[in-house]
Design a protein around this motif. Structure first.
Motif, PDB file in Angstrom:
ATOM      1  N   UNK A  65       0.838  -1.210   0.000  1.00  0.00           N
ATOM      2  CA  UNK A  65       0.000   0.000   0.000  1.00  0.00           C
ATOM      3  C   UNK A  65       0.870   1.257   0.000  1.00  0.00           C
ATOM      4  N   UNK A  66       1.922   1.258   0.824  1.00  0.00           N
ATOM      5  CA  UNK A  66       2.825   2.410   0.865  1.00  0.00           C
ATOM      6  C   UNK A  66       3.566   2.551  -0.467  1.00  0.00           C
ATOM      7  N   UNK A  67       3.998   1.428  -1.045  1.00  0.00           N
ATOM      8  CA  UNK A  67       4.699   1.476  -2.331  1.00  0.00           C
ATOM      9  C   UNK A  67       3.797   1.976  -3.451  1.00  0.00           C
ATOM     10  N   UNK A  73       3.694   8.753  -7.145  1.00  0.00           N
ATOM     11  CA  UNK A  73       4.418  10.025  -7.152  1.00  0.00           C
ATOM     12  C   UNK A  73       5.665   9.934  -8.030  1.00  0.00           C
ATOM     13  N   UNK A  74       6.464   8.874  -7.815  1.00  0.00           N
ATOM     14  CA  UNK A  74       7.678   8.667  -8.606  1.00  0.00           C
ATOM     15  C   UNK A  74       8.063   7.191  -8.499  1.00  0.00           C
ATOM     16  N   UNK A  75       8.071   6.443  -9.590  1.00  0.00           N
ATOM     17  CA  UNK A  75       8.383   5.006  -9.532  1.00  0.00           C
ATOM     18  C   UNK A  75       9.756   4.681  -8.944  1.00  0.00           C
ATOM     19  N   UNK A  76      10.679   5.615  -8.957  1.00  0.00           N
ATOM     20  CA  UNK A  76      12.006   5.353  -8.403  1.00  0.00           C
ATOM     21  C   UNK A  76      12.021   5.374  -6.875  1.00  0.00           C
ATOM     22  N   UNK A  78      10.003   3.586  -4.936  1.00  0.00           N
ATOM     23  CA  UNK A  78       9.481   2.331  -4.394  1.00  0.00           C
ATOM     24  C   UNK A  78      10.535   1.664  -3.518  1.00  0.00           C
ATOM     25  N   UNK A  79      10.109   1.201  -2.331  1.00  0.00           N
ATOM     26  CA  UNK A  79      11.017   0.567  -1.379  1.00  0.00           C
ATOM     27  C   UNK A  79      11.011  -0.936  -1.631  1.00  0.00           C
ATOM     28  N   UNK A  80      12.203  -1.475  -1.889  1.00  0.00           N
ATOM     29  CA  UNK A  80      12.362  -2.911  -2.110  1.00  0.00           C
ATOM     30  C   UNK A  80      13.397  -3.441  -1.131  1.00  0.00           C
ATOM     31  N   UNK A  81      13.474  -4.751  -0.930  1.00  0.00           N
ATOM     32  CA  UNK A  81      14.447  -5.287   0.028  1.00  0.00           C
ATOM     33  C   UNK A  81      15.885  -4.838  -0.217  1.00  0.00           C
ATOM     34  N   UNK A  82      16.264  -4.583  -1.440  1.00  0.00           N
ATOM     35  CA  UNK A  82      17.630  -4.156  -1.707  1.00  0.00           C
ATOM     36  C   UNK A  82      17.849  -2.658  -1.616  1.00  0.00           C
ATOM     37  N   UNK A  83      16.777  -1.887  -1.417  1.00  0.00           N
ATOM     38  CA  UNK A  83      16.925  -0.434  -1.483  1.00  0.00           C
ATOM     39  C   UNK A  83      16.920   0.267  -0.141  1.00  0.00           C
ATOM     40  N   UNK A  84      16.472  -0.393   0.931  1.00  0.00           N
ATOM     41  CA  UNK A  84      16.359   0.298   2.215  1.00  0.00           C
ATOM     42  C   UNK A  84      16.534  -0.696   3.357  1.00  0.00           C
ATOM     43  N   UNK A  85      16.435  -0.131   4.561  1.00  0.00           N
ATOM     44  CA  UNK A  85      16.505  -0.856   5.833  1.00  0.00           C
ATOM     45  C   UNK A  85      17.851  -1.483   6.008  1.00  0.00           C
TER      46      UNK A  85
END
Length: 85
Positions: A65-67, A73-76, A78-85
């Motif tokens: 839902x957050x993604x 707003x901007x497809x870039x 999107x939070x994925x397992x390799x992009x954050x945390x």
């Protein structure tokens, strides 16, 4: 021709603040929610018990839902397992 590797340059706080002021609050909130849900997904073990599996599936749903808000707003963003945390 010799090329030098590019180095990451930190963004000054004042510049980050200006950038943040241009992004709608709902998008900033969605990014915070997405990163939090990703941490929750990493914490849970879906095969440990039925409760953990249900919590895992709920966290994945909230991340989706957050993604969806971020991608609108901007497809870039999107939070994925390799992009954050």
């Amino acid at each position: 021709m010799i090329t030098l590797p590019s180095t990451q340059v930190p963004v000054p706080d004042a510049v980050a603040l200006l950038i943040g002021q241009q992004i709608p609050k709902r998008v900033l909130d969605a990014e915070i929610d997405a990163v939090g849900e990703l941490r929750e997904i990493y914490r849970l073990r879906p095969l440990a018990s039925d409760e953990d599996r249900q919590d895992y599936e709920a966290a994945v749903g909230r991340l989706a839902r957050a993604n969806k808000t971020l991608a609108a707003y901007n497809p870039k963003l999107v939070v994925t397992p390799g992009s954050a945390a």
